[in-house]
Motif scaffolding. Structure first.
Motif, PDB file in Angstrom:
ATOM      1  N   LEU A   1       0.825  -1.211   0.000  1.00 49.57           N
ATOM      2  CA  LEU A   1       0.000   0.000   0.000  1.00 49.57           C
ATOM      3  C   LEU A   1       0.859   1.260   0.000  1.00 49.57           C
ATOM      4  O   LEU A   1       0.470   2.292  -0.562  1.00 49.57           O
TER       5      LEU A   1
ATOM      6  N   PHE B   1       1.494   2.432  -3.477  1.00 48.40           N
ATOM      7  CA  PHE B   1       0.368   3.160  -4.065  1.00 48.40           C
ATOM      8  C   PHE B   1       0.403   4.636  -3.661  1.00 48.40           C
ATOM      9  O   PHE B   1       0.295   5.527  -4.508  1.00 48.40           O
ATOM     10  N   TYR B   2       0.550   4.889  -2.359  1.00 49.53           N
ATOM     11  CA  TYR B   2       0.537   6.280  -1.886  1.00 49.53           C
ATOM     12  C   TYR B   2       1.748   7.063  -2.393  1.00 49.53           C
ATOM     13  O   TYR B   2       1.638   8.256  -2.715  1.00 49.53           O
TER      14      TYR B   2
ATOM     15  N   LYS C   1       1.031   7.765  -6.031  1.00 50.58           N
ATOM     16  CA  LYS C   1      -0.065   8.730  -6.097  1.00 50.58           C
ATOM     17  C   LYS C   1       0.470  10.144  -5.880  1.00 50.58           C
ATOM     18  O   LYS C   1       0.012  11.108  -6.503  1.00 50.58           O
TER      19      LYS C   1
ATOM     20  N   LYS D   1      -7.436   3.510  -4.943  1.00 51.48           N
ATOM     21  CA  LYS D   1      -6.927   2.317  -4.273  1.00 51.48           C
ATOM     22  C   LYS D   1      -7.648   1.064  -4.755  1.00 51.48           C
ATOM     23  O   LYS D   1      -7.046  -0.008  -4.901  1.00 51.48           O
TER      24      LYS D   1
END
Length: 336
Positions: A211, A214-215, A218, A229
């Motif tokens: 995760l 992803f952040y 992003k 997400k």
């Protein structure tokens, strides 16, 4: 030609095998070597298979030098009483030059083999190790042309792909299954729109290892600006699930890294599965299995598809070409 009847060449051979965890492919290779008669001891090339270790090794493995040398030192000691025939690395991104020299000196009769299934540009530090290996093969044709130590050998497909049912009872017109690196999310998003416009059925699965990735993307990647997400899975599909999905698919989408020249594993798997391929890799036209009826090359900036290609019949290529890209042939060529 590689003669697959020469199974005896591995009978009783002792192999020390190092590889990062790559969606289980390292286990498939070890299992095939065992099936061919070898005795294989496998190790992860990283002391820990965590996001931190992956990032530090890729950034600069000197930051983990003590931990890496302790890890490899213990492996060298554990195998010091075994007379090895082969020491086999996939990529060799983690081991230090000193420890590879020590490993080589501890096993003077072993042949050191390296297979690069990543481009040198993605792991430039490995070049320092090239002179220590007896044989190096790479999937990247440009790296091979630019480096005298390398010879060319594309990737392989597993036997499971060859055994897929070629039933006409298909669920998906286009499928994508892959890790969400570089611009893949952006291209897959464009394909969703294309499929919706042409009323095509699709299955798109984008995997991210963590995760945090992803952040981070992003925040820093333009391609992830509008990403959600829920567009990603943080748990990879099992091999059995991938096989079932591909079996039910008419065409499979492949998106290589922009800096990558060699063909992806997915490309070769789709060849073995005898499915149609849509790919951003323009170099595929230079391979012996290329056929415009089976393979559509697209522009990653402006992808386009036609119903004629999607609905057209797959054309079989010579049996010898299918065999050439199997895991059996790959192992025999890598081990020479």
């Amino acid at each position: 030609k590689v003669c697959l009847n020469k199974i005896y060449m591995f009978h009783g051979k002792k192999i020390l095998f190092f590889s990062a965890n790559f969606f289980g492919y390292q286990n498939e290779i070890a299992a095939k070597l065992n099936f061919l008669g070898a005795e294989v001891k496998s190790y992860d090339e990283r002391p820990k298979n965590t996001f931190f270790y992956k990032a530090m090794i890729r950034l600069d493995k000197r930051l983990l030098k003590k931990k890496l040398e302790k890890y490899y030192g213990e492996i060298i000691d554990d195998n010091s009483k075994i007379e090895l025939d082969f020491i086999f690395f996939l990529k060799a991104e983690a081991i230090t030059e000193d420890k590879l020299k020590e490993l080589k000196e501890s096993q003077p009769n072993a042949k050191l083999i390296l297979y690069m299934w990543d481009s040198i540009e993605n792991c430039p530090s490995v070049q320092k190790l090239f002179p220590l290996f007896d044989t190096i093969k790479s999937f990247d044709p440009v790296d091979v042309k630019e480096n005298e130590h390398l010879t060319f050998r594309p990737l392989f497909y597993l036997d499971d792909y060859r055994r897929l049912n070629q039933s006409r009872n298909l669920m998906y017109d286009i499928t994508f299954i892959g890790t969400g690196h570089t611009d893949r999310y952006e291209i897959v998003s464009k394909f969703k729109k294309l499929c919706d416009e042409k009323n095509l059925k699709y299955y798109f699965f984008i995997y991210l290892q963590d995760l945090k990735i992803f952040y981070a993307r992003k925040m820093f990647s333009k391609a992830f600006r509008f990403a959600k997400k829920d567009d990603f899975s943080f748990k990879p599909l099992l091999k059995e699930d991938i096989l079932k999905i591909i079996e039910k698919s008419k065409c499979v989408l492949d998106i290589e890294r922009p800096v990558q020249r060699g063909l992806t594993m997915r490309t070769i798997e789709i060849l073995g599965a005898r499915k149609k391929l849509i790919t951003t890799n323009k170099d595929i036209v230079n391979y012996d299995f290329y056929n415009s009826t089976n393979i559509l090359v697209i522009d990653r900036e402006d992808p386009k598809i036609t119903l004629d290609f999607i609905e057209g019949t797959y054309i079989d290529i010579p049996v010898e070409t299918y065999q050439k890209y199997s895991i059996n042939y790959w192992i025999h060529e890598v081990f020479n």
